[in-house]
Design an enzyme around this catalytic site. Sequence first.
Site, mmCIF file in Angstrom:
data_model
loop_
_atom_site.group_PDB
_atom_site.id
_atom_site.type_symbol
_atom_site.label_atom_id
_atom_site.label_comp_id
_atom_site.label_asym_id
_atom_site.label_seq_id
_atom_site.Cartn_x
_atom_site.Cartn_y
_atom_site.Cartn_z
ATOM 1 N N TYR A 80 7.233 3.026 3.259
ATOM 2 C CA TYR A 80 6.226 3.974 3.768
ATOM 3 C C TYR A 80 5.493 4.579 2.580
ATOM 4 O O TYR A 80 6.127 5.006 1.606
ATOM 5 C CB TYR A 80 6.890 5.104 4.569
ATOM 6 C CG TYR A 80 7.420 4.614 5.890
ATOM 7 C CD1 TYR A 80 6.636 4.660 7.031
ATOM 8 C CD2 TYR A 80 8.692 4.050 5.979
ATOM 9 C CE1 TYR A 80 7.102 4.172 8.246
ATOM 10 C CE2 TYR A 80 9.172 3.554 7.191
ATOM 11 C CZ TYR A 80 8.375 3.617 8.314
ATOM 12 O OH TYR A 80 8.832 3.117 9.518
ATOM 13 N N CYS A 261 -7.150 1.892 2.173
ATOM 14 C CA CYS A 261 -5.776 1.822 2.663
ATOM 15 C C CYS A 261 -5.779 1.851 4.183
ATOM 16 O O CYS A 261 -6.371 2.747 4.791
ATOM 17 C CB CYS A 261 -4.956 2.990 2.115
ATOM 18 S SG CYS A 261 -3.203 2.855 2.503
ATOM 19 N N TYR A 301 -2.801 -3.925 5.525
ATOM 20 C CA TYR A 301 -1.674 -4.599 6.178
ATOM 21 C C TYR A 301 -2.033 -4.969 7.597
ATOM 22 O O TYR A 301 -3.000 -4.479 8.142
ATOM 23 C CB TYR A 301 -0.448 -3.683 6.166
ATOM 24 C CG TYR A 301 -0.768 -2.219 6.326
ATOM 25 C CD1 TYR A 301 -1.009 -1.666 7.587
ATOM 26 C CD2 TYR A 301 -0.869 -1.371 5.201
ATOM 27 C CE1 TYR A 301 -1.307 -0.325 7.721
ATOM 28 C CE2 TYR A 301 -1.158 -0.019 5.342
ATOM 29 C CZ TYR A 301 -1.391 0.501 6.608
ATOM 30 O OH TYR A 301 -1.690 1.830 6.743
#
Length: 301
Positions: A80, A261, A301
């Site tokens: 995380y 991000c 991701y």
Amino acid sequence: MAHLEAQREIPYNLFKAKTPLWGEVLETYRLTPPERPEENDVRHVVLSSTGLSYLPGQSVGIVPDGYDPRTGKPHKLRLYSVASDSKGDYGDYKTVSVVVVRHFWNDELGGQNRVPGVCSKFLCDCEVGEKVRITGPVGKRFLLPTDYQQRDLIFVATGTGIAPFRGMLKQMFEEGYEGQVFLIFGVQHSDTVLYDDEFKTYLKYPNYHYATALSREAAKNPFPDIVPTRQNKIYVQVRVWELRDELRASLAKPDTVIFQCGLKGMETGVMNVIDKIGLDLGIDNLSKELQTDGRMILEVY
Ligand code: A2P
């Protein structure tokens, strides 16, 4: 990237899976309204972490309790992004915070839909006082440049991809940051903008620029031909284009850094729009140039 990395100690893997740090849940609360469905259940979790130093932009591992039913072995750690600055939310260097969204996946082999993600369920359900195994920190790439103070910085985030920017911004303004910083943040709804109140407090700084991209509100993408988006949704790349005049001025500087991000899907959209802004500066493939120069830093991701 080497030139962004002047001398500094980057804390790394101080705690490993075999010898993790046992942290305690000190605080945990939902960042989104309870009426929103479980897919929008996002929690801010503060863990005690004495002895764990870290930089914003790094990640920590969390080892969920229990065993993997498929292997019978203990669950593996999940990473995380840290959501606090190096001092931690209590300012005493003794905590680390993470932001977690309740995750579900479809197990096609097992024929089961909406299977809760092991670690997100573990973290979202944990209560104050529970003990949690922490490892890390890891990550040497997604960091503020050591000489960030006068550089312009462009932060683009979707969803929980906001985590590193929360810590970075706190550190930057505490340290008297002098460049221009843009935070462009995409989420679904106006009431699911994570840390919105906190991000608004920085508006008192004239060098801070904050824009949200709300993909599931009524407003539609006003530039579908220039910045195409799925179902004409307002995505971060649309806001990048809206801010093109200010961003062009920053992108004309040789040391500006862009950080992205969040969802992998945003990467191409943001690169394309940066390239369009680059054309006005007489640069072909600006996004490529920034990447080659280590000034486009991605965690998707
Ligand atoms: P949407 O889900 O409406 O398609 P979250 O993690 O909370 O879902 O937030 C991610 C945000 O990023 C959502 O608003 C989501 O919109 C948006 N998003 C999804 N795909 C892309 C993409 N290709 N480019 C930019 N943003 C995206």
